[in-house]
Design a protein around this motif. Structure first.
Motif: not given
Length: 721
Positions: A18-28, A288-292, A264-265, A222-223
């Motif tokens: 019910s939570c995410i990492q802070e580097f992204g934004i979540f929308l449903a 952090e690396i880009s989604l692309y 890590s990735a 990313p962290n």
């Protein structure tokens, strides 16, 4: 490694959060009308709005027109079941206010009636062009012959990923058939310790996690000290197995921290429905690396997975198939029986299936590699086969578990065994010697600290050495595949051989029948022709006025009649290869005796073992010898003998056969030394010479001639049945 470790790891929750990492934004959003039903609290970073203010709103209200078209197309693609992709990446332009536009990289996937949108950092077109060029160039180079070597390919992909992402360390960890990991490629900064050729226990990546990695083939942290961001809205908890921003389990975070890294990735290397490896990225500071970049590298590694799979198929097919073809040719040339083969015929198979020694044969004959002959008794081999071989392929790299005799025998540690066919009992066993191995693990795989029912992660990357004894190298899937193929090819060729043998036998039987008919006709005609000759003798005998001429003609007729009797016997018995000597001599004796008068009291004893058979070519000389002896005895031996007796004997030893003819007559001096000419004696001498026999004469108490045949010299004796 304890089963408790595995069971604990497998029960860890990996995808319900019910939570995410802070580097992204979540929308449903709802799939039918794009209504926002859930959103992460950090949406305020780009919207200048609180999360609760967006719940129930149409997402398209906050997106520029061109981006609306992209979202509609992505929605259609996600609904299209024939499309293989389960996610899409696109740059989307958001406008949460009239005067603000921001271009973001977005990651789309669906969950039931919802579309999940994960928003990342701003789109960088210039950087992305460089990345595209690097990835495209590497993709084109995959067809080069150098990349048929998996380790070279692993090293070079690690170098490329490091160049693009600038992580401190990039490594390629291959998962073996035992699911343990082994690092085959690496690119790193100078200040990083090398982990090349390190082993990782299977529990580091539990199967529940592996299944997740098969669905979502790229992941990023990313962290490691990230702050959790709560998702709010109608649904409190989501299945986020495809999410890139999902929170990470505490055990895994502690595992990362034990490595001393902050970021890590990882990217999945797959082989069908199996996780075949991971390309991992480590950094000692948050990164952090880009989604692309993530998406481009994930697509490239999909191609790498295919390339590695093709490499494996090539190694397992073209070269090895030629080796199997050569072996099967040896098998066919040995009449499809393993007992006719020798060790040299199997040596080529070592290039298809890795083994050290060979044991093969059947229940009657076992052949071992020379190196095993003085080490392993045949009785122990038979015990092992009886224990292991149940008609299927049996494989072990620790044979001592099944027969304690092999404990400590370094040359006999692992076996792969199969029965060719139960009917014949043929088997093949490949043997591997002991491989004493010092494994270099990244941390002690048994070092899990347990307290309050919880297992803490071990200190990974802290090198730990393990010595393994009494085992051979593990048989891999390729070994099993080709061992099974050898079994199939042998069974197939043997089936062909037996089928052809049956057809050939049928053809031979047909030909034999034809030959028998022809021979029967020949013998019948010869007998008829001899009967005509006898009729001519009778005619001349009646015309002859001189008693001496008449006697000579009668002798000639009796000889012809004895020859005729042979052909008549062959015609009646339908056996044209061999003659039953006892039966033939009996019939010949009766016939010869019948020619002369006053022979009723003559007794002829035949002491020849039943079923004594001789080849057809030797039958006629024997018959003529017997005929001449009986004739001479009747004519000259029995004057004043009350009970005349003729004895014919056959005595056989290991090296010789003695054929004797004797009578109890008045006796006769040795005509062989006398020098007098007699047609009968000359005929007997000529016939004995023809048979390669040695003649001895004894005329003191009646006449006895012994004819000695050496088995070594008279090859026809070995042909008798």
């Amino acid at each position: 490694m304890s089963s408790n470790t595995f069971s604990y790891c497998e029960n860890l929750k990996t995808n319900n959060f019910s939570c995410i990492q802070e580097f992204g934004i979540f929308l449903a959003i709802k799939k039918n009308d794009f209504t926002i039903v859930s959103v992460s609290e950090n949406i305020s970073f780009i919207a200048n709005l609180k999360a609760l203010d967006l719940i129930g709103k149409d997402l398209t209200l906050f997106i520029c027109d061109k981006s609306k078209e992209k979202i509609n197309k992505i929605k259609s693609n996600l609904e299209e079941t024939s499309v293989n992709l389960n996610y899409y990446v696109s740059d989307i332009s958001f406008c949460f206010s009239k005067n603000s536009k921001t271009l973001k990289e977005c990651y789309f996937y669906q969950k039931d009636t919802l579309i999940i949108v994960e928003v990342f950092n701003e789109y960088n077109s210039k950087e992305n062009e460089i990345i595209t060029s690097l990835v495209s160039n590497f993709n084109r180079s995959l067809s080069l012959p150098i990349y048929e070597d998996d380790e070279i390919l692993a090293h070079d992909i690690c170098k490329l990923v490091k160049k693009i992402t600038n992580y401190d360390r990039v490594y390629y960890c291959h998962f073996g058939e035992d699911e343990h990991g082994y690092v085959i490629g690496e690119a790193k900064n100078e200040n990083c310790d090398s982990i090349l050729h390190h082993h990782f226990p299977a529990s580091d990546v539990p199967f529940i996690v592996r299944n997740l990695y098969l669905r979502n083939r790229m992941r990023i942290i990313p962290n490691a000290d990230y702050k959790e961001v709560k998702i709010i809205g109608e649904i409190e908890q989501f299945n986020l197995d495809l999410s890139l921003v999902r929170t990470i389990g505490k055990t895994h975070i502690q595992y990362i921290k034990n490595m001393g890294i902050s970021s890590s990735a990882s990217f999945s290397v797959t082989n069908g429905n199996r996780l075949a490896g991971l390309i991992g990225c480590h950094n000692y500071t948050p990164k952090e690396i880009s989604l692309y970049i993530m998406n481009k590298l994930s697509n490239l590694i999909e191609h790498i997975s295919t390339k590695i799979e093709i490499n494996t198929l090539k190694k397992n097919s073209i070269y090895r198939d030629e080796i199997l073809k050569e072996f099967i040719n040896h098998f066919v040339n040995c009449s499809c029986h393993l007992e006719n083969m020798d060790e040299s015929h199997f040596l080529g198979l070592q290039n298809a299936v890795k083994f050290d020694y060979i044991v093969f044969g059947n229940k009657n004959k076992i052949i071992l590699s020379k190196q095993l002959e003085n080490i392993v008794p045949e009785t122990e081999i038979k015990k092992l086969i009886n224990e292991l071989n149940k008609g299927k392929i049996f494989i072990t790299n620790e044979v001592r578990k099944y027969n304690n005799f092999f404990n400590g025998i370094a040359n006999f540690s692992g076996v792969m065994l199969f029965n060719v066919e139960d009917k014949f009992g043929d088997f093949i066993m490949f043997v591997r010697k002991e491989q004493i191995e010092t494994l270099k693990w990244s941390g002690n795989p048994n070092d899990y600290n347990e307290s309050n029912g919880q297992i803490g992660p071990r200190k990974s990357f802290e090198t730990w050495y393990q010595e393994v004894k009494n085992k051979s190298e593990v048989w891999n899937k390729s070994d099993k595949f080709y061992f099974d193929k050898i079994k199939s090819l042998i069974s197939e060729e043997r089936s062909k051989y037996l089928s052809n043998l049956e057809i050939n036998n049928q053809n031979l039987q047909e030909k034999n029948k034809q030959i028998e008919v022809l021979l029967s006709e020949v013998h019948h005609r010869v007998k008829n022709n001899l009967s005509i000759l006898n009729a001519l003798f009778d005619w001349k005998i009646r015309e002859a006025k001189n008693s001496e001429v008449t006697s000579t003609l009668k002798e000639m007729k009796s000889r012809v009649s004895s020859i005729s009797l042979l052909h008549e016997s062959l015609y009646q018995e339908n056996n044209y290869g061999v003659m039953d000597l006892k039966k033939y001599i009996q019939n010949l004796s009766i016939f010869t005796k019948s020619i002369y008068k006053d022979t009723n009291n003559l007794d002829i004893k035949i002491k020849i073992p039943t079923n004594t058979k001789i080849p057809l070519q030797q039958s006629l000389p024997f018959g003529l010898i017997v005929h001449e002896f009986i004739t001479n005895s009747i004519k000259y031996a029995f004057k004043s003998i009350e009970k005349p007796l003729i004895t014919i004997e056959w005595n056989e030893s290991d090296k010789n056969v003695l054929f004797s003819l004797s009578d109890n007559g008045i006796g006769c001096e040795d005509l062989l030394k006398d020098g007098r000419k007699s047609i009968g004696i000359e005929l007997i001498k000529m016939l004995i010479k023809q048979l390669d026999g040695l003649l001895e004469w004894n005329g003191e108490n009646g006449v006895k001639i012994d004819i000695n045949f050496s088995k070594r010299k008279c090859s026809w004796l070995e042909m008798k049945l």
